[in-house]
Design an enzyme around this catalytic site. Structure first.
Site, mmCIF file in Angstrom:
data_model
loop_
_atom_site.group_PDB
_atom_site.id
_atom_site.type_symbol
_atom_site.label_atom_id
_atom_site.label_comp_id
_atom_site.label_asym_id
_atom_site.label_seq_id
_atom_site.Cartn_x
_atom_site.Cartn_y
_atom_site.Cartn_z
ATOM 1 N N LYS A 15 46.630 30.254 4.816
ATOM 2 C CA LYS A 15 46.900 31.344 5.770
ATOM 3 C C LYS A 15 47.636 30.823 7.002
ATOM 4 O O LYS A 15 48.629 31.396 7.436
ATOM 5 C CB LYS A 15 45.584 32.025 6.212
ATOM 6 C CG LYS A 15 44.776 32.611 5.072
ATOM 7 C CD LYS A 15 43.516 33.295 5.564
ATOM 8 C CE LYS A 15 42.514 32.387 6.238
ATOM 9 N NZ LYS A 15 41.936 31.339 5.362
ATOM 10 N N ARG A 90 37.675 39.886 8.602
ATOM 11 C CA ARG A 90 36.946 39.142 7.587
ATOM 12 C C ARG A 90 35.706 39.886 7.115
ATOM 13 O O ARG A 90 34.988 39.384 6.255
ATOM 14 C CB ARG A 90 36.464 37.826 8.204
ATOM 15 C CG ARG A 90 37.316 36.641 7.879
ATOM 16 C CD ARG A 90 36.861 35.564 8.838
ATOM 17 N NE ARG A 90 36.872 34.268 8.263
ATOM 18 C CZ ARG A 90 37.818 33.361 8.531
ATOM 19 N NH1 ARG A 90 38.840 33.656 9.267
ATOM 20 N NH2 ARG A 90 37.719 32.176 8.012
ATOM 21 N N ARG A 129 43.361 17.795 5.118
ATOM 22 C CA ARG A 129 44.106 18.532 6.149
ATOM 23 C C ARG A 129 44.078 17.839 7.515
ATOM 24 O O ARG A 129 43.060 17.313 7.940
ATOM 25 C CB ARG A 129 43.520 19.935 6.296
ATOM 26 C CG ARG A 129 44.128 20.672 7.494
ATOM 27 C CD ARG A 129 43.855 22.113 7.499
ATOM 28 N NE ARG A 129 42.432 22.413 7.595
ATOM 29 C CZ ARG A 129 41.950 23.648 7.550
ATOM 30 N NH1 ARG A 129 42.769 24.661 7.368
ATOM 31 N NH2 ARG A 129 40.660 23.859 7.636
ATOM 32 N N ARG A 162 39.578 18.815 11.336
ATOM 33 C CA ARG A 162 38.633 19.813 11.841
ATOM 34 C C ARG A 162 37.198 19.447 11.505
ATOM 35 O O ARG A 162 36.894 18.999 10.402
ATOM 36 C CB ARG A 162 38.977 21.193 11.259
ATOM 37 C CG ARG A 162 39.903 21.962 12.156
ATOM 38 C CD ARG A 162 40.443 23.191 11.511
ATOM 39 N NE ARG A 162 39.437 24.064 10.914
ATOM 40 C CZ ARG A 162 39.724 25.223 10.343
ATOM 41 N NH1 ARG A 162 40.988 25.633 10.303
ATOM 42 N NH2 ARG A 162 38.792 25.961 9.814
ATOM 43 N N ARG A 173 31.667 27.708 3.717
ATOM 44 C CA ARG A 173 32.731 28.649 4.121
ATOM 45 C C ARG A 173 33.279 29.399 2.911
ATOM 46 O O ARG A 173 33.583 30.594 3.002
ATOM 47 C CB ARG A 173 33.850 27.884 4.845
ATOM 48 C CG ARG A 173 33.487 27.538 6.286
ATOM 49 C CD ARG A 173 34.317 26.402 6.846
ATOM 50 N NE ARG A 173 35.739 26.657 6.789
ATOM 51 C CZ ARG A 173 36.669 25.695 6.720
ATOM 52 N NH1 ARG A 173 36.311 24.426 6.698
ATOM 53 N NH2 ARG A 173 37.931 26.012 6.675
HETATM 54 P P1 AP5 Z 1 45.876 26.029 5.862
HETATM 55 O O1 AP5 Z 1 47.173 26.717 6.053
HETATM 56 O O2 AP5 Z 1 45.271 25.302 7.012
HETATM 57 O O3 AP5 Z 1 44.813 27.023 5.185
HETATM 58 P P2 AP5 Z 1 43.980 28.218 5.825
HETATM 59 O O4 AP5 Z 1 43.948 29.324 4.820
HETATM 60 O O5 AP5 Z 1 44.482 28.535 7.190
HETATM 61 O O6 AP5 Z 1 42.551 27.542 5.868
HETATM 62 P P3 AP5 Z 1 41.448 27.565 7.032
HETATM 63 O O7 AP5 Z 1 40.440 26.473 6.691
HETATM 64 O O8 AP5 Z 1 42.090 27.489 8.385
HETATM 65 O O9 AP5 Z 1 40.787 28.936 6.825
HETATM 66 P P4 AP5 Z 1 39.427 29.410 7.354
HETATM 67 O O10 AP5 Z 1 39.521 30.826 7.034
HETATM 68 O O11 AP5 Z 1 38.254 28.698 6.806
HETATM 69 O O12 AP5 Z 1 39.434 28.929 8.895
HETATM 70 P P5 AP5 Z 1 39.678 29.686 10.250
HETATM 71 O O13 AP5 Z 1 40.280 28.746 11.202
HETATM 72 O O14 AP5 Z 1 40.340 30.990 10.013
HETATM 73 O O15 AP5 Z 1 46.084 24.971 4.632
HETATM 74 C C1 AP5 Z 1 45.028 24.122 4.209
HETATM 75 C C2 AP5 Z 1 45.601 22.761 3.752
HETATM 76 O O16 AP5 Z 1 46.371 22.950 2.569
HETATM 77 C C3 AP5 Z 1 46.538 22.106 4.770
HETATM 78 O O17 AP5 Z 1 46.330 20.714 4.702
HETATM 79 C C4 AP5 Z 1 47.943 22.469 4.271
HETATM 80 O O18 AP5 Z 1 48.922 21.489 4.626
HETATM 81 C C5 AP5 Z 1 47.738 22.535 2.764
HETATM 82 N N1 AP5 Z 1 48.552 23.575 2.118
HETATM 83 C C6 AP5 Z 1 48.737 24.863 2.524
HETATM 84 N N2 AP5 Z 1 49.500 25.542 1.645
HETATM 85 C C7 AP5 Z 1 49.793 24.654 0.647
HETATM 86 C C8 AP5 Z 1 50.553 24.758 -0.571
HETATM 87 N N3 AP5 Z 1 51.155 25.899 -0.943
HETATM 88 N N4 AP5 Z 1 50.626 23.665 -1.359
HETATM 89 C C9 AP5 Z 1 50.029 22.500 -0.996
HETATM 90 N N5 AP5 Z 1 49.306 22.333 0.141
HETATM 91 C C10 AP5 Z 1 49.191 23.404 0.944
HETATM 92 O O19 AP5 Z 1 38.187 29.995 10.717
HETATM 93 C C11 AP5 Z 1 37.324 28.937 11.099
HETATM 94 C C12 AP5 Z 1 35.960 29.493 11.448
HETATM 95 O O20 AP5 Z 1 36.066 30.371 12.588
HETATM 96 C C13 AP5 Z 1 35.281 30.341 10.359
HETATM 97 O O21 AP5 Z 1 34.581 29.554 9.421
HETATM 98 C C14 AP5 Z 1 34.360 31.235 11.213
HETATM 99 O O22 AP5 Z 1 33.209 30.511 11.594
HETATM 100 C C15 AP5 Z 1 35.208 31.500 12.457
HETATM 101 N N6 AP5 Z 1 36.028 32.708 12.317
HETATM 102 C C16 AP5 Z 1 37.388 32.765 12.273
HETATM 103 N N7 AP5 Z 1 37.804 34.040 12.136
HETATM 104 C C17 AP5 Z 1 36.691 34.812 12.099
HETATM 105 C C18 AP5 Z 1 36.465 36.205 11.949
HETATM 106 N N8 AP5 Z 1 37.484 37.068 11.792
HETATM 107 N N9 AP5 Z 1 35.186 36.647 11.949
HETATM 108 C C19 AP5 Z 1 34.153 35.794 12.124
HETATM 109 N N10 AP5 Z 1 34.285 34.462 12.247
HETATM 110 C C20 AP5 Z 1 35.551 33.969 12.233
HETATM 111 MG MG MG Z 2 43.728 28.413 9.170
#
Ligand code: AP5
Ligand code: MG
Length: 219
Positions: A15, A90, A129, A162, A173
């Site tokens: 994402k 979410r 990552r 992270r 997660r």
């Molecule tokens: P990346 O692009 O970082 O993936 P991502 O989908 O953004 O993964 P996240 O771990 O950030 O998602 P998340 O939903 O758990 O975390 P968030 O920060 O939103 O890519 C991942 C890796 O793969 C990277 O190394 C990249 O280089 C590689 N990659 C990407 N695409 C690729 C491809 N096509 N091929 C090969 N490699 C690739 O949330 C964190 C925390 O915050 C949550 O757990 C929760 O506690 C809280 N939170 C956030 N939003 C909310 C909400 N709306 N409601 C409640 N709590 C929330």
């Molecule tokens: Mg992310």
């Protein structure tokens, strides 16, 4: 009319990576709820203190805190033409709050892009990552390495891993995604807003698929 796109997908689906590409291509701000929480934790704000425990466990932050934060962010001037929403909504309550907030702004969700990736790929992506401190640019030590290890190609800031990418937190997660967020796929499908994209392809190929889905959406 402003255009608001939602990126849905499990942790590690790509994402953040794709939101950065779409934000540059469409000239819309990238709003990542996770990034805003992490910035607040790093800065030691009241919001950061309130959400830290949930995030370290891999749980969702409560809806009232998350919805208030996003409402404030969407009300800023740079969202006048729309935004790319990464990681929000979410839960069903968040989807309803977003619909309400956009309605107040005389707008609505333009499309929902679900990035689909098998679970074993998610785990290997998160374990390698690295993120930049300055703007949250995303790298992977094998799949998407920076030119110079530990340094962001775009802004030269330091790269870090992270806290919530530890294997046990990643597993939590993914379970939270399956139980609380995946049901939104059906919800947005019923609203005729959903586009599914295969996220298990090269980063640029995924970006092209997302751009095609956006171009094909109903006005
Ligand atoms: P990346 O692009 O970082 O993936 P991502 O989908 O953004 O993964 P996240 O771990 O950030 O998602 P998340 O939903 O758990 O975390 P968030 O920060 O939103 O890519 C991942 C890796 O793969 C990277 O190394 C990249 O280089 C590689 N990659 C990407 N695409 C690729 C491809 N096509 N091929 C090969 N490699 C690739 O949330 C964190 C925390 O915050 C949550 O757990 C929760 O506690 C809280 N939170 C956030 N939003 C909310 C909400 N709306 N409601 C409640 N709590 C929330
Ligand atoms: Mg992310």
């Amino acid at each position: 009319m402003a255009t608001f796109y939602i990126l849905l997908g499990a942790p590690g689906a790509g994402k953040g990576t794709q939101a950065k590409n779409l934000s540059a291509a469409l000239k819309l701000p990238h709003i990542s709820s996770g990034e805003i929480f992490r910035e607040n934790i790093a800065a030691g704000t009241e919001l950061g203190k309130a959400v830290n425990e949930y995030i370290s466990r891999g749980d969702l932050v409560p809806d009232d805190i998350t919805n208030a934060m996003i409402r404030e962010r969407l009300g800023r001037e740079d969202c006048a033409e729309g935004a790319i929403l990464d990681g929000f909504p979410r839960t069903m309550a968040q989807a309803q709050a977003l619909a309400h907030d956009l309605h107040e702004l005389d707008s609505h969700v333009s499309a929902v892009l679900s990035i689909d990736v098998p679970e074993d790929v998610l785990v290997s992506r998160l374990s390698g990552r690295w993120m930049c401190r300055e703007k949250g640019h995303v790298y992977h030590d094998v799949l998407n390495p920076p030119c110079e290890p530990g340094v962001c190609d775009t802004d030269g800031s330091e790269l870090y891993q992270r806290e919530d990418d530890k294997p046990e937190t990643v597993a939590a997660r993914i379970q939270v995604y399956l139980s609380q967020t995946a049901p939104l796929i059906e919800h947005f499908e019923e609203l005729g807003l959903l586009h599914r994209v295969n996220g298990d392809q090269e980063i640029e190929v995924v970006t092209e698929s997302l751009q095609r889905a956006i171009a094909e959406r109903k006005p």
